[in-house]
Design an enzyme around this catalytic site. Structure first.
Site, PDB file in Angstrom:
ATOM      1  N   LYS A   1      43.172  38.442  38.286  1.00 36.93           N
ATOM      2  CA  LYS A   1      43.558  38.382  36.876  1.00 36.93           C
ATOM      3  C   LYS A   1      44.964  37.790  36.695  1.00 36.93           C
ATOM      4  CE  LYS A   1      40.570  42.270  35.491  1.00 36.93           C
ATOM      5  NZ  LYS A   1      40.498  43.528  34.705  1.00 36.93           N
TER       6      LYS A   1
ATOM      7  N   TYR B   1      33.194  39.253  29.055  1.00 38.65           N
ATOM      8  CA  TYR B   1      33.294  40.704  28.862  1.00 38.65           C
ATOM      9  C   TYR B   1      32.453  41.209  27.687  1.00 38.65           C
ATOM     10  CZ  TYR B   1      36.975  41.542  32.355  1.00 38.65           C
ATOM     11  OH  TYR B   1      37.682  41.695  33.527  1.00 38.65           O
TER      12      TYR B   1
ATOM     13  N   ARG C   1      34.331  46.506  45.418  1.00 41.39           N
ATOM     14  CA  ARG C   1      34.766  47.579  44.513  1.00 41.39           C
ATOM     15  C   ARG C   1      35.646  48.582  45.266  1.00 41.39           C
ATOM     16  NH1 ARG C   1      34.062  46.979  38.988  1.00 41.39           N
ATOM     17  NH2 ARG C   1      34.676  49.159  39.045  1.00 41.39           N
TER      18      ARG C   1
ATOM     19  N   ARG D   1      44.332  47.406  43.696  1.00 39.84           N
ATOM     20  CA  ARG D   1      44.943  47.849  42.431  1.00 39.84           C
ATOM     21  C   ARG D   1      46.126  48.783  42.667  1.00 39.84           C
ATOM     22  NH1 ARG D   1      39.217  48.269  39.139  1.00 39.84           N
ATOM     23  NH2 ARG D   1      39.434  46.352  37.925  1.00 39.84           N
TER      24      ARG D   1
ATOM     25  N   ASN E   1      45.280  45.078  35.601  1.00 45.99           N
ATOM     26  CA  ASN E   1      44.887  45.754  36.838  1.00 45.99           C
ATOM     27  C   ASN E   1      44.428  44.816  37.962  1.00 45.99           C
ATOM     28  OD1 ASN E   1      42.422  45.123  35.808  1.00 45.99           O
ATOM     29  ND2 ASN E   1      41.646  47.216  35.659  1.00 45.99           N
TER      30      ASN E   1
ATOM     31  N   GLU F   1      27.222  37.244  36.355  1.00 47.45           N
ATOM     32  CA  GLU F   1      28.620  36.805  36.367  1.00 47.45           C
ATOM     33  C   GLU F   1      28.833  35.562  37.228  1.00 47.45           C
ATOM     34  OE1 GLU F   1      30.495  41.250  35.521  1.00 47.45           O
ATOM     35  OE2 GLU F   1      30.964  40.259  37.417  1.00 47.45           O
TER      36      GLU F   1
END
Ligand code: IDP
Ligand code: MG
Length: 142
Positions: free
Chosen positions: A11, A51, A87, A104, A114, A128
């Site tokens: 991000k 999103y 994850r 994170r 995050n 995705e």
């Protein structure tokens, strides 16, 4: 176990911190292979579309604004159990609750900023990956 593909996004906060390489290294040292990647500065429409499942959530507008605040690095990760593995490497959504040593916990400041996105299941991974890499039908979860 089967080889899976998952979508990962570094991000804008983590790109701005100049830690793309450090995050890629976490993937690589944990058996996840980067098999497609591109950097992009998303439009509001692209981020909102990505999103869309969160459209009704109170944080949706802020999330989209954050995701378009700077460039992001988008990649497809390949590996055994890659969806869950990624994850696990990412840590909890709220970095304050993320386990020590996760991406994170180490690179993120807040639940809004995050550091990374990762698909949360086989169905979302498929959608995705196709969203950002429509040309790569080979990675659409098969
Ligand atoms: P995830 O990224 O860990 O899968 P999701 O629940 O899918 O978490 O939420 C998507 C993104 O929306 C999160 O990564 C975070 O940036 C943002 N978000 C989620 N919950 C909140 C919240 O309660 N406040 C602000 N932002 C949130
Ligand atoms: Mg999610």
């Amino acid at each position: 176990m089967t080889v899976e593909h998952t979508l990962s996004i570094i991000k804008p906060d983590a790109v701005a911190k100049n830690v793309i390489g450090k995050i890629y290294s976490r993937f690589e040292t944990n058996g996840l292979k980067i098999v497609a990647s591109r950097m992009a500065w998303l439009s509001e429409q692209e981020a909102g579309g990505f999103y869309v499942v969160h459209k009704e959530r109170p944080f949706f507008k802020d999330l989209v604004q954050f995701m378009i605040s700077g460039p992001v690095m988008i990649q497809v990760l390949e590996g055994e159990n890659s969806i869950a593995k990624n994850r696990e490497l990412m840590g909890a959504t709220d970095p304050k609750k993320a386990e020590a040593g996760t991406i994170r916990a180490d690179f993120a400041e807040s639940i809004d900023a995050n550091a990374v996105h990762g698909s949360d299941g086989p169905d979302t991974a498929k959608v995705e990956i196709a969203y950002f890499f429509p040309e790569l039908s080979v990675f659409r979860g098969r």
